[in-house]
Design an enzyme around this catalytic site. Structure first.
Site, short mmCIF file in Angstrom:
data_model
loop_
_atom_site.label_atom_id
_atom_site.label_comp_id
_atom_site.label_asym_id
_atom_site.label_seq_id
_atom_site.Cartn_x
_atom_site.Cartn_y
_atom_site.Cartn_z
N CYS A 1 0.82 -1.23 0.00
CA CYS A 1 0.00 0.00 0.00
C CYS A 1 0.85 1.28 0.00
O CYS A 1 0.33 2.36 -0.27
CB CYS A 1 -0.93 0.01 1.20
SG CYS A 1 -2.05 -1.38 1.22
N HIS B 1 -3.30 7.40 3.11
CA HIS B 1 -3.72 6.12 2.56
C HIS B 1 -5.06 5.78 3.22
O HIS B 1 -5.20 5.86 4.44
CB HIS B 1 -2.66 5.07 2.90
CG HIS B 1 -3.09 3.68 2.60
ND1 HIS B 1 -3.70 3.32 1.43
CD2 HIS B 1 -3.02 2.54 3.35
CE1 HIS B 1 -3.98 2.03 1.45
NE2 HIS B 1 -3.58 1.54 2.60
N ASN C 1 -10.15 0.35 0.74
CA ASN C 1 -8.68 0.43 0.63
C ASN C 1 -8.24 -0.10 -0.74
O ASN C 1 -8.34 -1.31 -0.99
CB ASN C 1 -8.08 -0.41 1.77
CG ASN C 1 -6.57 -0.41 1.77
OD1 ASN C 1 -5.94 -0.02 0.80
ND2 ASN C 1 -5.98 -0.89 2.86
O1 UT7 Z 1 -3.41 -1.00 3.84
C1 UT7 Z 1 -3.00 -1.59 5.04
C2 UT7 Z 1 -3.78 -2.81 5.26
N1 UT7 Z 1 -4.68 -2.97 6.31
C3 UT7 Z 1 -5.17 -2.12 7.23
O2 UT7 Z 1 -4.88 -0.98 7.35
C4 UT7 Z 1 -6.17 -2.74 8.18
C5 UT7 Z 1 -6.13 -2.15 9.56
N2 UT7 Z 1 -7.08 -2.81 10.43
C6 UT7 Z 1 -8.42 -2.61 10.36
O3 UT7 Z 1 -8.90 -1.84 9.54
C7 UT7 Z 1 -9.29 -3.29 11.39
O4 UT7 Z 1 -8.47 -4.03 12.28
C8 UT7 Z 1 -10.37 -4.24 10.78
C9 UT7 Z 1 -11.44 -3.42 10.09
C10 UT7 Z 1 -9.75 -5.21 9.80
C11 UT7 Z 1 -11.03 -5.01 11.91
O5 UT7 Z 1 -11.61 -4.13 12.84
P1 UT7 Z 1 -11.30 -4.28 14.41
O6 UT7 Z 1 -12.08 -3.24 15.10
O7 UT7 Z 1 -9.82 -4.28 14.60
O8 UT7 Z 1 -11.96 -5.69 14.74
P2 UT7 Z 1 -11.28 -7.01 15.34
O9 UT7 Z 1 -10.49 -7.71 14.29
O10 UT7 Z 1 -10.61 -6.68 16.65
O11 UT7 Z 1 -12.57 -7.86 15.65
C12 UT7 Z 1 -13.54 -7.45 16.64
C13 UT7 Z 1 -14.74 -8.37 16.54
C14 UT7 Z 1 -14.35 -9.86 16.53
O12 UT7 Z 1 -15.39 -10.57 17.19
P3 UT7 Z 1 -15.25 -11.02 18.73
O13 UT7 Z 1 -14.03 -11.89 18.79
O14 UT7 Z 1 -15.09 -9.74 19.50
O15 UT7 Z 1 -16.53 -11.73 19.00
C15 UT7 Z 1 -14.37 -10.23 15.08
O16 UT7 Z 1 -14.61 -11.60 14.85
O17 UT7 Z 1 -15.43 -8.15 15.32
C16 UT7 Z 1 -15.53 -9.38 14.58
N3 UT7 Z 1 -15.44 -9.06 13.16
C17 UT7 Z 1 -16.54 -8.78 12.42
N4 UT7 Z 1 -17.84 -8.73 12.71
C18 UT7 Z 1 -18.69 -8.40 11.72
C19 UT7 Z 1 -14.33 -8.97 12.39
N5 UT7 Z 1 -14.68 -8.64 11.13
C20 UT7 Z 1 -16.04 -8.52 11.12
C21 UT7 Z 1 -16.96 -8.19 10.12
N6 UT7 Z 1 -18.27 -8.12 10.46
N7 UT7 Z 1 -16.61 -7.90 8.87
#
Ligand code: UT7
Length: 325
Positions: free
Chosen positions: A111, A252, A282
């Protein structure tokens, strides 16, 4: 001599995929995606390729009559999703634009690719006395993600953004300061293994093995927040231009919450950050030039404005460019 952006372009696939569309194929909701990322839509390829998007984004740059194609001596494409490894996407662009002679190559810095490519282009244009250069960032992330993984599939989109760079002898505008860096990804927070083929000499059981993007979202987010702070402060320090003089910061576009954290940490007014993640998600190497083109085409950039482009990505790579428009 300075190097300046004189034109911008962009092209995204025609198909829009909403959060509601994703609700139908993944265990997710529109509310969750909107609240946790700021994303509402993304553009996903149906028949477009990285080359076709890059070509159309670059055709935008040369459509005005004042552009002399023979002056374009450099084309760099930042991509991690080339549809042809050979020829490079940059070479496909050169051919489509009917540019006869030019240095062309692709680079992959995930990225952060667009920032790195602009910096390489700036150095080469200065060192090799090249009048004009094209940098295009393009990624077809829909080819990389696992469409069964709700943690990655929802955050990415496809798209291309481009800039035409010009070497200017007597101008105080252009690129003023650049900062690029990389820290080790000790947690394996962003990984995409390359495809492997069976040969008579390896132990691969199948004809080939291919992989999808693996991401530890919260770890990447933590890294990204620090990376944005460090990069912005570095270009500010080395340019001697104070933060309050900056008109726009084009980050970004990975997650609204990453940008919100930068606003809070650096105490920069929200409205200085240009954000279009709601409509594109993204797009990796495409994200900064797509946003820059939107700002430019909406006539929001005025001569003399100070702008910071800032990004981060796999590697773990990060950086920023401060320029005067
Ligand atoms: O270009 C560089 C590449 N990447 C990035 O910049 C990504 C940076 N990270 C992010 O944008 C975020 O970490 C995400 C959007 C990917 C995830 O959001 P988060 O707030 O960090 O969520 P998490 O991974 O900590 O998950 C929290 C909860 C989990 O459930 P439990 O364990 O609390 O029950 C996940 O299973 O949310 C759940 N979850 C979802 N629920 C509904 C994860 N993805 C989803 C989803 N829909 N799409």
């Amino acid at each position: 001599m300075g190097v300046k952006i004189i034109k911008t372009g962009r092209k995204v696939p025609h198909k829009k995929v909403t959060n509601f569309d994703l609700e139908k194929i993944l265990d997710t909701t529109n509310e969750w995606i909107k609240d946790r990322t700021g994303i509402i839509n993304r553009h996903i390829s149906t028949n477009e390729t990285s080359s076709s998007l890059a070509i159309e984004a670059c055709q935008e740059l040369i459509k005005d009559k004042d552009i002399n194609l023979s002056e374009i001596g450099l084309i760099i494409c930042a991509t991690m999703t080339p549809d042809t490894l050979i020829p490079t996407v940059a070479a496909n662009v050169k051919k489509a634009l009917k540019i006869e002679h030019s240095i062309t190559f692709d680079i992959n810095v995930a990225c952060s690719g667009f920032l790195y490519a602009v910096s390489v282009a700036e150095s080469m244009m200065k060192n090799l006395n090249i009048k004009k250069g094209i940098v295009v960032g393009v990624d077809l992330n829909s080819q990389l993600v696992d469409w069964k993984d709700r943690g990655t599939a929802i955050v990415f989109g496809d798209g291309a953004g481009s800039v035409l760079l010009s070497s200017e002898k007597n101008s105080d505008s252009g690129i003023l300061s650049t900062f690029l860096d990389n820290i080790d990804d000790n947690d394996n927070s962003l990984i995409l293994k390359n495809i492997s083929y069976k040969t008579p000499f390896n132990n691969l059981e199948n004809e080939y093995e291919f992989f999808k993007l693996e991401m530890l979202g919260p770890k990447v987010m933590k890294f990204a927040i620090n990376a944005i702070n460090t990069s912005i402060l570095s270009v500010i320090k080395s340019s001697n231009i104070s933060l309050d003089k900056i008109k726009y910061i084009i980050p970004h576009q990975a997650n609204q919450r990453i940008i919100d954290a930068a606003v809070k940490n650096l105490k920069i007014p929200n409205e200085k950050f240009y954000i279009n993640i709601d409509n594109y998600a993204n797009t990796s190497a495409g994200s900064i030039p797509i946003a820059l083109d939107e700002l430019n085409k909406n006539n929001l950039l005025k001569k003399g404005d100070y702008i910071i482009l800032v990004g981060f990505g796999g590697g773990l790579s990060f950086g920023a460019i401060l320029l005067k428009w």
